[in-house]
Write an enzyme that holds these catalytic residues in place. Structure first.
Site: not given
Length: 491
Positions: A155, A276, A282, A289
């Protein structure tokens, strides 16, 4: 009308919009080489069966090799598919009295089914090699981290201590089953429909076994109606691809989470990251992704294929033209994803200190503490579970005093009075001791992982041999076909 297909039965030519709507030429780029190979094999067989003359065979074979050399861009894209465009080009080169004989005893229905199977067979072989490489990388990384502690999760909550090797091998095991599924699908793709013609076979005395042999197929699709109309092999492959992409997406999800500041378990190589446009600090795990997102391509292709094939009456229907673009999109996506994942895993930087520190966060040794109560004092596990649950509420490291206090509440007596010692508790709370105890088959104990990895490496060696055997069979068939073609075109 110059269209060699429509000039007999049909009078009107299709306008540009209808042609675009019905044409498969762009998707047929995938099967250009396969179409040439199928034409070569069919022509060789026609000559050997005495259906066409030696001189005609020679001219057709030479023309086909020339078209192959020129490439698909030389074909006329105003035709509705590659098969007619290629045949038209051949007729332009050698004349209709010669080139018009190549299609004897054949339909586009069995031709395209054979081309799809040939092309997909090559894609599956490439995919097997790529899954193999990813699995090998995971096993290699696991060998380096058989004692690297980390928290295991359920979980997405800290659950029990494990090792990075144990975690990586869980993914490798799933990919091993994907490898097996691709192999199974390959066996059903590797069957030859050529000779089925439109659906009722043909009155020409074709030798189907000969074309099967020349094309390196394992066997024939015997029923001619089934041979041209079935696309279950595409559905099966699309299902396999979807399953594989879902497994890759799960790994990608973990790479995204693990590379976050909150986890900091790993750092992806710069090659697989972006930054970014506004926030210069970043480092985003964009490649992982995107892999999650690209899973939708394979799942969508499967849904499309199921919908296209549902409810089609026997035998061939033009709906099936829409099936192949979906399988090509899916296989292209899954193969690229496997290669990219292998690169991400191979180049990522692991942070063992962070993993080890987090291995005991969230009282991950609670299960072993309860097990110790059972083993050392003889109380039921459910009672031990209750006592440890009470200790977990306090969010502090359990001491002997606290354990006895909780036991008094639950049992009416202390566990120290039943033989539990501080040393036993200390060992139960030690994550390394936790892992060493878990040495049954499949557990994370370093000695068990050593045995497990040894078995996986043996399996990988067998898989490498299986891939090599399949490639040798197909390569030998192709070399033999070219040898026969070269012999026959010299007449």
């Amino acid at each position: 009308m110059s269209n060699i297909l429509r000039r007999g039965r049909l009078e009107a030519a299709q306008d540009e919009e209808i042609l675009r709507y019905t044409s498969s030429m762009e998707a047929d780029r995938w099967i250009f080489n396969a179409d040439i190979v199928v034409d070569l094999a069919h022509t060789v067989m026609l000559r050997e069966q005495g259906i066409i003359k030696e001189e005609d065979c020679s001219k057709i074979l030479s023309g086909l090799l020339k078209i192959r050399e020129e490439g698909m861009e030389k074909l006329d894209f105003s035709y509705e598919d590659i098969h007619i465009s290629l045949e038209s080009r051949l007729i332009d080169m050698v004349g209709e009295d010669v080139g018009g004989r190549m299609h004897s005893g054949r339909s586009r229905n069995d031709e395209v089914a054979t081309c799809i199977r040939l092309t997909l067979r090559e894609e599956l072989l490439g995919l097997l090699e790529e899954i193999f490489a990813l699995r090998k990388t995971l096993v290699s990384l696991a060998e380096k981290h058989s004692e690297t502690l980390m928290p295991g999760f359920t979980h997405l909550q800290h659950a029990q201590p494990t090792t990075l090797a144990h975690h990586l091998c869980a993914h490798e095991s799933a990919l091993g089953r994907d490898f097996d599924r691709v192999q199974d699908a390959f066996s059903r793709v590797n069957l030859c429909p050529l000779g089925a013609a439109a659906f009722a076979s043909t009155g020409f005395n074709l030798n189907r076994k000969r074309t099967q042999e020349l094309l390196g197929f394992e066997g024939l699709l015997e029923n001619s109606m089934d041979a041209v109309s079935s696309r279950d092999f595409l559905i099966e492959c699309a299902s396999v691809f979807s399953n594989l992409m879902i497994n890759l997406s799960r790994i990608a999800e973990e790479l995204v989470i693990w590379s976050s500041s909150e986890f900091n378990f790993i750092e992806l190589d710069d090659m697989y990251a972006s930054t970014s446009s506004i926030m210069p600090q970043k480092k985003n795990p964009d490649t992982a992704e995107l892999m999650r997102g690209k899973t939708g391509v394979s799942v969508g292709a499967l849904m499309s294929l199921l919908t296209i094939c549902k409810g089609l009456p026997l035998s061939y229907n033009r709906d099936l033209q829409e099936a192949t673009p979906n399988i090509w999109r899916s296989v292209e996506t899954v193969r690229a994803s496997v290669r990219v994942m292998e690169g991400m895993v191979k180049t990522m930087k692991v942070h063992p200190d962070v993993l080890a520190a987090e291995s005991i966060t969230g009282f991950t040794t609670a299960t072993e503490l309860a097990d110790t109560f059972v083993r050392e004092t003889g109380i039921p596990f459910r009672t031990a579970h209750q006592i440890v649950g009470m200790l977990a509420k306090e969010r502090e490291k359990p001491t002997m005093e606290k354990i006895d206090s909780a036991a008094e509440v639950v049992l009416g007596e202390s566990l120290s009075s039943k033989g539990l010692t501080e040393n036993m508790v200390r060992e139960a709370l030690n994550p390394e001791s936790n892992i060493k105890r878990r040495k049954i088959p499949g557990g994370p104990a370093p000695e068990e992982m050593k045995n497990y990895l040894s078995k996986r490496k043996t399996e990988l060696e067998l898989n490498a041999q299986e891939i090599a055997t399949l490639k040798d069979i197909i390569d030998s068939a192709f070399e033999n076909l070219l040898s026969v073609v070269e012999e026959y075109r010299k007449i």
